[in-house]
Design an enzyme around this catalytic site. Structure first.
Site, PDB file in Angstrom:
ATOM      1  N   LYS A   1      -1.382  42.580 -36.909  1.00 13.09           N
ATOM      2  CA  LYS A   1      -0.316  41.750 -36.305  1.00 13.09           C
ATOM      3  C   LYS A   1       1.021  42.416 -36.546  1.00 13.09           C
ATOM      4  O   LYS A   1       1.190  43.212 -37.473  1.00 13.09           O
ATOM      5  CB  LYS A   1      -0.310  40.331 -36.888  1.00 13.09           C
ATOM      6  CG  LYS A   1      -0.097  40.199 -38.406  1.00 13.09           C
ATOM      7  CD  LYS A   1       1.317  40.325 -38.918  1.00 13.09           C
ATOM      8  CE  LYS A   1       1.415  40.184 -40.431  1.00 13.09           C
ATOM      9  NZ  LYS A   1       2.706  40.605 -40.990  1.00 13.09           N
TER      10      LYS A   1
ATOM     11  N   ASP B   1      -1.107  34.367 -43.734  1.00 12.59           N
ATOM     12  CA  ASP B   1      -1.240  34.800 -42.339  1.00 12.59           C
ATOM     13  C   ASP B   1      -2.638  34.559 -41.766  1.00 12.59           C
ATOM     14  O   ASP B   1      -2.878  34.859 -40.587  1.00 12.59           O
ATOM     15  CB  ASP B   1      -0.924  36.295 -42.211  1.00 12.59           C
ATOM     16  CG  ASP B   1       0.535  36.596 -42.505  1.00 12.59           C
ATOM     17  OD1 ASP B   1       1.342  35.652 -42.509  1.00 12.59           O
ATOM     18  OD2 ASP B   1       0.852  37.773 -42.713  1.00 12.59           O
TER      19      ASP B   1
END
Ligand SMILES: C[C@@](CO)(OP(=O)(O)O)[C@H](O)COP(=O)(O)OP(=O)(O)OC[C@H]1O[C@@H](n2ccc(N)nc2=O)[C@H](O)[C@@H]1O
Ligand SMILES: Nc1ncnc2c1ncn2[C@@H]1O[C@H](COP(=O)(O)OP(=O)(O)O)[C@@H](O)[C@H]1O
Length: 289
Positions: free
Chosen positions: A10, A141
Site C-alpha cells: 500500500k 493497517d
C-alpha cells in the site's frame, strides 16, 4: 492443493496526524491505495491441526511472524463460533519482496491475506467486519487490506471510508535504511496537531505526509532520496517510511526516471489500484466454485 494469494503493498497518498490518544497511539487521517506489486503467499490447507511456515523470515521468529499470528487468531475465533473444521491446519510459503519497515505495509498485508485466504479455504464463514476485528489487533493497517478497496482512514486506521483516488503510476524507492514505526511516533518534533478536515477538503489540497519532516531530519538517506526524486515529479514519504514514492501519469515516464537513479537507490515501478489484487483473487475463486 496449493493456492497462490497476493499480499500487495500500500501507499499512504497523504497522511496527517491530528492528535494523540491517552494510550499513546496517534489519530490519523490517511488515504490508502494498493499497488500491483507485493509479496506472494502459497497456502496449502491440510488437516494436521498445525500452522507451518515453510519460509522463516530473518530476524522475525515464527511465533512473532504476522502470518502465523493471523492464522492462529483466525483458528481461535472460528473455534469459538463453532465453524472451524476438525484439525484445521495449513502450510504457508511466503515469497517476500516488500522491504520490512518500509512503510509499504508488507507485514500487515501478509496478515490480511492469511485471514482472507484461510477464511475461504477452511470455510470458516467470518464476515469482512469480523476479519477486520481480528486484523486490527495484529496491526493498524490490516483492516484496509482485508476490505480490499482504496480508503480514507481515520482513528488509528480502523475507521474506513472507500475512496477513488486517481490510479497513477509510481516509482517507489527505498533509501537503504529501515524506520521502526514506534521510533518515528516518539519524536518530540513530530507534527501532531494537523486540523481535522473532510475527505473533500483533503483531496483539494496538495497531498502531504506529517511524518516526512521527521524522517528527513533523522535519516539523511531519506532526505537525499526525496531531494533527488523531487527534481522529476511530486514525491512523498509513505506511512512512517522509509520508502518514498514519485507519481507519474504513465509507466514509461516512471521507468525513465528509475533508469536515471543513482546506484544506492533500490526501486520499482508499480501502478496504483483502488481494488486490491487480493480482492480480485478472492472474487475469481468464488466465481469458479
Ligand atoms: C502509521 C502507519 C500508516 O500506514 O505507518 P506504517 O507502519 O505503514 O509506516 C501505520 O498505520 C502503522 O501501522 P503498524 O505498523 O501496523 O503499527 P502498529 O504495529 O499498530 O503500531 C506500532 C507502534 O507505533 C505507534 N503508533 C502506531 C500507529 C498509530 N496510529 N499511532 C502510533 O503511535 C505506537 O507506538 C505503536 O505501538
Ligand atoms: N510477515 C511479516 N512481514 C514483514 N514484517 C513482519 C512480518 N511479521 C512480523 N513482521 C514485523 O513487522 C515489522 C513491520 O513490518 P512491515 O509491515 O513490513 O513494515 P511497515 O509497517 O513499515 O510497512 C517488521 O519489522 C517485522 O519485525
Amino acid at each position: 492443493m496449493i493456492t497462490t494469494w497476493p499480499a500487495p503493498a500500500k501507499l499512504n497518498l497523504f497522511l496527517y496526524i491530528t492528535g494523540r490518544r491517552a494510550d499513546g497511539y496517534h489519530n490519523l487521517q490517511t488515504l490508502f491505495q494498493f499497488l500491483d506489486y507485493g509479496d506472494t503467499l502459497e497456502i496449502t490447507p491440510d488437516s494436521s491441526g498445525k500452522i507451518t511456515l515453510l519460509t522463516p523470515l530473518t530476524g522475525v521468529s515464527d511465533d512473532e511472524n504476522l502470518i502465523v499470528r493471523a492464522a492462529q487468531a483466525l483458528k481461535t475465533v472460528a473455534a469459538a463460533r463453532g465453524t472451524l473444521p476438525a484439525q484445521a491446519g495449513a502450510s504457508i510459503a511466503l515469497e517476500k519482496v516488500l522491504p520490512m519497515g518500509g512503510g509499504l505495509g508488507g507485514g500487515s498485508s501478509d496478515a490480511a491475506t492469511v485471514l482472507v485466504a484461510l477464511n475461504h479455504l477452511w470455510q470458516t464463514g467470518l464476515s469482512v467486519a469480523e476479519l477486520a476485528t481480528i486484523g486490527i489487533k495484529l496491526g493498524a493497517d490490516v483492516p484496509v487490506f482485508i476490505g480490499g478497496h482504496a480508503a480514507f482512514a481515520e482513528g488509528v486506521g480502523e475507521l474506513l471510508q472507500p475512496a477513488e483516488p486517481a490510479e497513477k503510476w509510481y516509482l517507489v524507492a527505498h533509501p537503504g535504511v529501515s524506520i521502526a514505526t514506534p521510533d518515528l511516533f516518539c519524536d518530540p518534533e513530530l507534527t501532531r496537531d494537523s486540523p481535522i478536515r473532510t475527505l473533500d477538503e483533503l483531496l483539494q489540497r496538495p497531498f502531504h505526509n506529517d511524518c516526512e519532516a521527521v524522517a528527513r531530519k533523522r535519516f539523511r538517506k531519506v532526505d537525499e532520496l526525496l531531494s533527488w526524486l523531487l527534481e522529476y515529479a511530486p514525491s512523498r514519504l509513505t506511512g512512517t517510511g522509509a520508502c518514498v514514492f514519485a507519481e507519474f501519469d504513465t509507466e514509461s515516464d516512471a521507468r525513465q526516471v528509475l533508469e536515471l537513479a543513482p546506484k544506492w537507490i533500490c526501486g520499482f515501478v508499480a501502478r496504483g489500484l483502488n481494488l486490491s489484487p487480493l480482492q480480485r483473487t478472492l472474487s475469481g475463486l468464488k466465481a469458479s466454485t
